[in-house]
Structure formats: structure tokens, C-alpha cells
Design an enzyme around this catalytic site. Sequence first.
Site, PDB file in Angstrom:
ATOM      1  N   HIS A   1       0.581  -1.257   0.416  1.00 21.89           N
ATOM      2  CA  HIS A   1      -0.025  -0.242  -0.198  1.00 21.89           C
ATOM      3  C   HIS A   1       0.999   1.100  -0.545  1.00 21.89           C
ATOM      4  CE1 HIS A   1      -3.123  -2.078   0.455  1.00 21.89           C
ATOM      5  NE2 HIS A   1      -3.654  -2.544   1.625  1.00 21.89           N
TER       6      HIS A   1
ATOM      7  N   ASP B   1      -2.847 -10.876  -1.652  1.00 21.12           N
ATOM      8  CA  ASP B   1      -3.467  -9.739  -1.017  1.00 21.12           C
ATOM      9  C   ASP B   1      -4.867 -10.115  -0.994  1.00 21.12           C
ATOM     10  OD1 ASP B   1      -1.960  -8.630   1.833  1.00 21.12           O
ATOM     11  OD2 ASP B   1      -4.054  -7.541   1.611  1.00 21.12           O
TER      12      ASP B   1
ATOM     13  N   HIS C   1      -6.237  -7.352   0.349  1.00 18.48           N
ATOM     14  CA  HIS C   1      -6.728  -6.275  -0.277  1.00 18.48           C
ATOM     15  C   HIS C   1      -5.880  -5.565  -1.807  1.00 18.48           C
ATOM     16  CE1 HIS C   1      -6.825  -6.049   4.350  1.00 18.48           C
ATOM     17  NE2 HIS C   1      -7.752  -5.961   3.964  1.00 18.48           N
TER      18      HIS C   1
ATOM     19  N   ASP D   1      -3.793 -12.903   3.991  1.00 14.71           N
ATOM     20  CA  ASP D   1      -5.374 -12.161   4.456  1.00 14.71           C
ATOM     21  C   ASP D   1      -6.570 -12.580   3.459  1.00 14.71           C
ATOM     22  OD1 ASP D   1      -3.993 -10.269   2.755  1.00 14.71           O
ATOM     23  OD2 ASP D   1      -3.937  -8.598   3.670  1.00 14.71           O
TER      24      ASP D   1
HETATM   25 ZN   LIG Z   1      -3.811  -6.967   3.003  1.00 14.26          ZN
END
Ligand SMILES: [Zn+2]
Length: 340
Positions: A122, A159, A161, A246
Site C-alpha cells: 500500500h 493479498d 487488499h 488475509d
Molecule cells: Zn492485506
Amino acid sequence: MTPIAIYYHPVFLEHETGEHPENKKRLVVATRVLKESGLELDWVTPEPAPVSAVARIHDPEYIELIRRVAEEGGGWMDMDTIVSPRSFEAALTAAGAGIAAVERALETKQKAFLLVRPPGHHACRSRAMGFCLFNNVAVAAAHALDGLGVGRVLIVDWDVHHGNGTQAAFYGDRRVLFFSMHQAGHYPGTGMAREVGVEEANGFTMNVPLQPGCGDGAVRLAFDSLLLPVARAFRPELVLVSAGYDSQRGDMLGGLSFSEGAFQWMAACLSELGGEIGAAGPVCALEGGYVPEMEARSIVATLRGMEGEKPEFERTATTDEHADVREALEEARPYWQGVL
Ligand SMILES: [Zn+2]
């Protein structure tokens, strides 16, 4: 076969986040489970990355800001990203792990897993975000491209995200093929199927946002019908993975339902691809994953996949899974005619 290299440094435990889900217990458990796994592994202690290598991806002023905040005792960079006194050293060393692993992968074809924190995908040019300070995978890719003369790099992000920082770093750069599967509408809100890159790099970003609950059927379909055909046509010289866990069923921060076998299968597919076209890697960098025991078992599964142990993985896509992958496929198809 050369054992897989595990890049790990005790400084990663000194990035103190307290009761935060991204805490040192993740690596304490993972190192124990890896040592108990019976896998033959080559443990490597990385050096901090030179600031100049991190500055290929991040503004020098931002790097200096992280250094200063750490030196002054730490603080919050945004509502969920913390810097502690040793975080600058930990983040530089996490980026250094990627650099060392890529150099060695290109030289000797040794595969690697970076057991690092803070995570990276990120982190943006001048902004810490989502538990990430420096973008480890992006720094590694930039080092390969601009430091070592590599022509093409594939980055796969599994991931839960979206890897917004990585996407932004290479959005206009056709030397990088970026593929991300993540939960639709989840943090950080980017990663829609229509985000495909810009100008000459149109089609070199592929996003597969998935509805909550989607899992192995989507993994199988997205790899078979989209990622693997495009990757074969792209012919990367290096394969990097933002390996977040995740996305696994039961994670506390995600709503997807990938199984442990899915990670092993994806890792095996990417290893096979590398063997087939002569690419270095995979070099996998740990991103998220917030149930430490479960995450650790899936890292072991990933390593088995990287070693070439490809599991049975026949999965039929559900209606949602089918629709989500099809949407991504439709967005990519105009740029990959004759391939998709
Ligand atoms: Zn993540």
C-alpha cells in the site's frame, strides 16, 4: 535443487505496533512453523537497502520523514500505520531483503520468500498507508529494472487488499505486468477491473476484484484464463509476488475464502511458468495475513508449491466467481488480442 532462501532479520520484530493486527507475533509464529516444517531452507540475513534504491519508488523527503519520525520516538503516519523507534531500520531492511533476493534470483535462479515486516504494497510515493512504510516489492522490481537491466517483471498480488502502491508505481510502465486479485470494495478502495494502466502501458495492469466469499474457483479461473496466458505472452525475466494471506478463509481482516491449497497451487503455477520461460523467481514478499498460525501454515504451503509440489486443484467457479473473472477478462482482452 537449491533450497529456497528465506530472508529474515530480527529487526523486523522491533517494528513495534502494540495491539495492532499487524504485529510481531506474525513473524514469531511463521519462523517457528517454518523451522518445524521439515523443509530444507536457506536462511539469509539481509542488509538495509541503500536509500538511493528506495528513492526509485519513494520521494526522498518522504524517506527522510520516516527516518525523522522514528528517530524522534515514533508516531502514527495515518489512522492505521504506525512508526516506532526502530521502524525505519526495519522498513529499510525489508526493502533490502527484496533487493538481495532479486539479485540472487537473477544470478543463480534461487527462489525466495521474504519473511518481512512492515509490509509494503500500500505504500505510495510519498505516503505511508495500510500498515506499509516502503513498498518492498516495488523497490525490488525497480532495482531489477533500473539497477540490473532487467527488461520485464511480473508482479502477482494475492493479498485480500488491492496493492494500490505497487499499481501506482508502474501504472504507465509496460516493463511491469501487475496482476492483483483482491476483495471488491475493500480497503483501500482502488483496484477496479477497469483500472488497466495508462497510455503505452494499457493492459499491463490487470485487476480481478472479487465479491466477498469468493475463493478457489476464482483463483483457478483467473490463473487459467487470464494471468497465465498473458504472462506467457509477456515473458517476464523475473516473477515477484506480493504474498498476503488475509485472502484466506477465516482471516480477521478479509472476506475472501482462498484455501491453503490455493496458495500452494498459485506458487506452483508461477514456479512452473518461470521454469518454462526461463524467468527468475518467484520471489515472494509477505504482505498481510492476520491469523498467525493459519498464515504460517499457508506460507509453508506456498514454499511447497515453489518447490514444484503442485496439488490437485480442480475447482469449479461459482456464479459470482465466474462473473468477476469474466469482467476482468473483458477489460484485458482488447490489449491482449490473440492471447485472450
Ligand atoms: Zn492485506
